[in-house]
Design an enzyme around this catalytic site. Structure first.
Site, PDB file in Angstrom:
ATOM      1  N   ASN A   6       0.866  -1.190   0.000  1.00  0.00           N
ATOM      2  CA  ASN A   6       0.000   0.000   0.000  1.00  0.00           C
ATOM      3  C   ASN A   6       0.899   1.236   0.000  1.00  0.00           C
ATOM      4  O   ASN A   6       1.463   1.599   1.030  1.00  0.00           O
ATOM      5  CB  ASN A   6      -0.885  -0.054   1.260  1.00  0.00           C
ATOM      6  CG  ASN A   6      -1.712   1.198   1.451  1.00  0.00           C
ATOM      7  OD1 ASN A   6      -1.813   2.037   0.551  1.00  0.00           O
ATOM      8  ND2 ASN A   6      -2.322   1.321   2.627  1.00  0.00           N
ATOM      9  N   TRP A   7       1.003   1.857  -1.164  1.00  0.00           N
ATOM     10  CA  TRP A   7       1.925   3.002  -1.296  1.00  0.00           C
ATOM     11  C   TRP A   7       1.381   4.263  -0.636  1.00  0.00           C
ATOM     12  O   TRP A   7       2.067   5.277  -0.573  1.00  0.00           O
ATOM     13  CB  TRP A   7       2.215   3.289  -2.770  1.00  0.00           C
ATOM     14  CG  TRP A   7       2.946   2.198  -3.496  1.00  0.00           C
ATOM     15  CD1 TRP A   7       3.425   1.018  -2.973  1.00  0.00           C
ATOM     16  CD2 TRP A   7       3.285   2.159  -4.896  1.00  0.00           C
ATOM     17  NE1 TRP A   7       4.026   0.269  -3.948  1.00  0.00           N
ATOM     18  CE2 TRP A   7       3.955   0.947  -5.136  1.00  0.00           C
ATOM     19  CE3 TRP A   7       3.084   3.035  -5.962  1.00  0.00           C
ATOM     20  CZ2 TRP A   7       4.427   0.590  -6.403  1.00  0.00           C
ATOM     21  CZ3 TRP A   7       3.545   2.689  -7.226  1.00  0.00           C
ATOM     22  CH2 TRP A   7       4.213   1.479  -7.434  1.00  0.00           C
ATOM     23  N   LYS A   8       0.122   4.206  -0.211  1.00  0.00           N
ATOM     24  CA  LYS A   8      -0.521   5.384   0.413  1.00  0.00           C
ATOM     25  C   LYS A   8      -0.269   6.619  -0.446  1.00  0.00           C
ATOM     26  O   LYS A   8      -0.352   6.542  -1.673  1.00  0.00           O
ATOM     27  CB  LYS A   8      -0.006   5.554   1.853  1.00  0.00           C
ATOM     28  CG  LYS A   8      -0.191   4.285   2.695  1.00  0.00           C
ATOM     29  CD  LYS A   8      -0.020   4.517   4.175  1.00  0.00           C
ATOM     30  CE  LYS A   8      -0.219   3.221   4.924  1.00  0.00           C
ATOM     31  NZ  LYS A   8      -0.217   3.362   6.367  1.00  0.00           N
ATOM     32  N   HIS A  90      -9.820   1.134   5.131  1.00  0.00           N
ATOM     33  CA  HIS A  90      -8.512   1.331   5.761  1.00  0.00           C
ATOM     34  C   HIS A  90      -8.662   2.313   6.925  1.00  0.00           C
ATOM     35  O   HIS A  90      -9.453   3.258   6.843  1.00  0.00           O
ATOM     36  CB  HIS A  90      -7.507   1.863   4.730  1.00  0.00           C
ATOM     37  CG  HIS A  90      -6.104   1.854   5.248  1.00  0.00           C
ATOM     38  ND1 HIS A  90      -5.639   2.823   6.102  1.00  0.00           N
ATOM     39  CD2 HIS A  90      -5.089   0.968   5.076  1.00  0.00           C
ATOM     40  CE1 HIS A  90      -4.378   2.533   6.431  1.00  0.00           C
ATOM     41  NE2 HIS A  90      -4.031   1.412   5.818  1.00  0.00           N
ATOM     42  N   GLU A  92      -6.992   4.705   7.851  1.00  0.00           N
ATOM     43  CA  GLU A  92      -6.758   6.115   7.510  1.00  0.00           C
ATOM     44  C   GLU A  92      -7.972   6.710   6.798  1.00  0.00           C
ATOM     45  O   GLU A  92      -8.147   7.935   6.780  1.00  0.00           O
ATOM     46  CB  GLU A  92      -5.461   6.238   6.684  1.00  0.00           C
ATOM     47  CG  GLU A  92      -4.247   6.031   7.584  1.00  0.00           C
ATOM     48  CD  GLU A  92      -2.994   5.518   6.903  1.00  0.00           C
ATOM     49  OE1 GLU A  92      -2.902   5.571   5.666  1.00  0.00           O
ATOM     50  OE2 GLU A  92      -2.094   5.053   7.630  1.00  0.00           O
ATOM     51  N   GLU A 160      -5.379  -5.049  10.689  1.00  0.00           N
ATOM     52  CA  GLU A 160      -4.372  -4.014  10.905  1.00  0.00           C
ATOM     53  C   GLU A 160      -4.661  -3.274  12.202  1.00  0.00           C
ATOM     54  O   GLU A 160      -5.453  -2.315  12.207  1.00  0.00           O
ATOM     55  CB  GLU A 160      -4.385  -3.006   9.753  1.00  0.00           C
ATOM     56  CG  GLU A 160      -4.110  -3.594   8.397  1.00  0.00           C
ATOM     57  CD  GLU A 160      -3.615  -2.533   7.426  1.00  0.00           C
ATOM     58  OE1 GLU A 160      -2.467  -2.630   6.990  1.00  0.00           O
ATOM     59  OE2 GLU A 160      -4.370  -1.605   7.126  1.00  0.00           O
ATOM     60  N   GLY A 166       2.374   2.356  10.815  1.00  0.00           N
ATOM     61  CA  GLY A 166       3.239   3.502  10.539  1.00  0.00           C
ATOM     62  C   GLY A 166       4.392   3.667  11.505  1.00  0.00           C
ATOM     63  O   GLY A 166       4.916   4.762  11.661  1.00  0.00           O
ATOM     64  N   SER A 208       3.401  -1.913  10.427  1.00  0.00           N
ATOM     65  CA  SER A 208       4.851  -1.918  10.640  1.00  0.00           C
ATOM     66  C   SER A 208       5.529  -3.232  10.277  1.00  0.00           C
ATOM     67  O   SER A 208       6.432  -3.694  10.988  1.00  0.00           O
ATOM     68  CB  SER A 208       5.177  -1.502  12.077  1.00  0.00           C
ATOM     69  OG  SER A 208       4.677  -0.194  12.305  1.00  0.00           O
TER      70      SER A 208
HETATM   71  P1  PGA Z   1       2.640   0.519   7.669  1.00  0.00           P
HETATM   72  O1  PGA Z   1       1.156   0.652   7.079  1.00  0.00           O
HETATM   73  O2  PGA Z   1       3.254  -0.696   7.065  1.00  0.00           O
HETATM   74  O3  PGA Z   1       3.306   1.789   7.261  1.00  0.00           O
HETATM   75  O4  PGA Z   1       2.485   0.391   9.155  1.00  0.00           O
HETATM   76  C1  PGA Z   1       0.328  -0.458   6.926  1.00  0.00           C
HETATM   77  C2  PGA Z   1      -1.015   0.001   6.418  1.00  0.00           C
HETATM   78  O5  PGA Z   1      -1.526   1.017   6.904  1.00  0.00           O
HETATM   79  O6  PGA Z   1      -1.603  -0.622   5.501  1.00  0.00           O
END
Ligand code: PGA
Length: 245
Positions: A6-8, A90, A92, A160, A166, A208
């Site tokens: 997931n490149w966000k 997600h 976020e 998650e 993060g 993470s």
């Molecule tokens: P992260 O994000 O690997 O940066 O913790 C995972 C995610 O939010 O899908």
């Protein structure tokens, strides 16, 4: 395993997106794992190809379909652009006000357009009296209880825990705890599909996952990972994939 990157919003430049994709393709050629990347939506058609060894997914999908919905990116458009998977719910997105109703609508839109939904769930915090289990169950129930039995089998769950997202490898969930949580998710899914099927349901872990945490976590019974920051940079993604058993 399913290795979803997931490149966000880490990747802004077209050139960086192409470099990451080229690197992912080299990795896919040298590993038994399945690699899928989730770039920002405008890069999907640039990167997706039916002949590619690396799948492409979208990070979000609109809860509305065709019509007067300015700025929305519908499931139909994502499918046309070449996406195969889409993240729904997600944390976020939830933090920006997305509720269960909209996540359900998004899941339905994805399914109706032949996209595979990756339903992201996970508790915000941990407590000593296990209310986090109820929180997690509630997020799964809200979607699975409303899906038709055959659609339930198409959804991939990404567990998650929000508190682990993060950060660094040391902050990821402990493998033993993850093992329990994967069993728990599959137990909840057992209410919505035959138990034998639920016992093998695809459950990913995200939060993470880095080179340093990947190997241990991979041995906890998960079907794969949803990787954020470590997937948005060629060297860290390569090191992570190479660290997998
Ligand atoms: P992260 O994000 O690997 O940066 O913790 C995972 C995610 O939010 O899908």
């Amino acid at each position: 395993m399913l290795i979803f990157g997931n490149w966000k919003s880490y990747v802004e430049k077209k050139e960086d997106a192409k470099t990451l994709m080229a690197s992912a393709k080299r990795l896919a050629g040298n590993t038994k794992h399945t690699i899928v990347v989730f770039p920002p939506a405008p890069f999907i058609s640039l990167l997706a190809s039916t002949r590619s060894s690396v799948g492409v997914g979208a990070q979000d999908v609109s809860d509305v379909s065709i019509g007067a919905a300015t700025g929305e990116i519908s499931a139909g458009v994502l499918k046309q652009a070449g996406a195969t998977y889409v993240l729904v719910g997600h944390s976020e997105r939830r933090a920006r006000g997305e509720n269960a109703e909209r996540i359900f609508e998004k899941t339905m839109r994805a399914l109706a357009n032949g996209l595979i939904p990756v339903l992201c769930v996970g508790e915000k915090t941990r407590d000593s009296n296990a209310t986090y289990l109820q929180e997690l169950r509630g997020e799964l129930d809200a979607i699975f209880s409303r899906l038709a039995p055959r659609d339930r089998l198409k959804v991939i769950v990404a567990y998650e825990p929000v508190w682990a997202i993060g950060k660094t490898a040391a902050d990821a969930m402990a493998p033993a705890d993850l093992r329990e949580m994967v069993l728990y998710v599959r137990k909840v899914l057992g209410q919505y599909m035959p138990e034998k099927v639920a016992a093998k349901a695809k459950v990913l872990y995200g939060g993470s996952v880095e080179e340093g945490s990947a190997r241990g976590l991979a041995e906890s019974g998960v079907s794969g990972f949803l990787i954020g920051h470590a997937s948005a940079e060629p060297a860290s993604f390569k090191a992570l994939v190479n660290a997998l058993p």
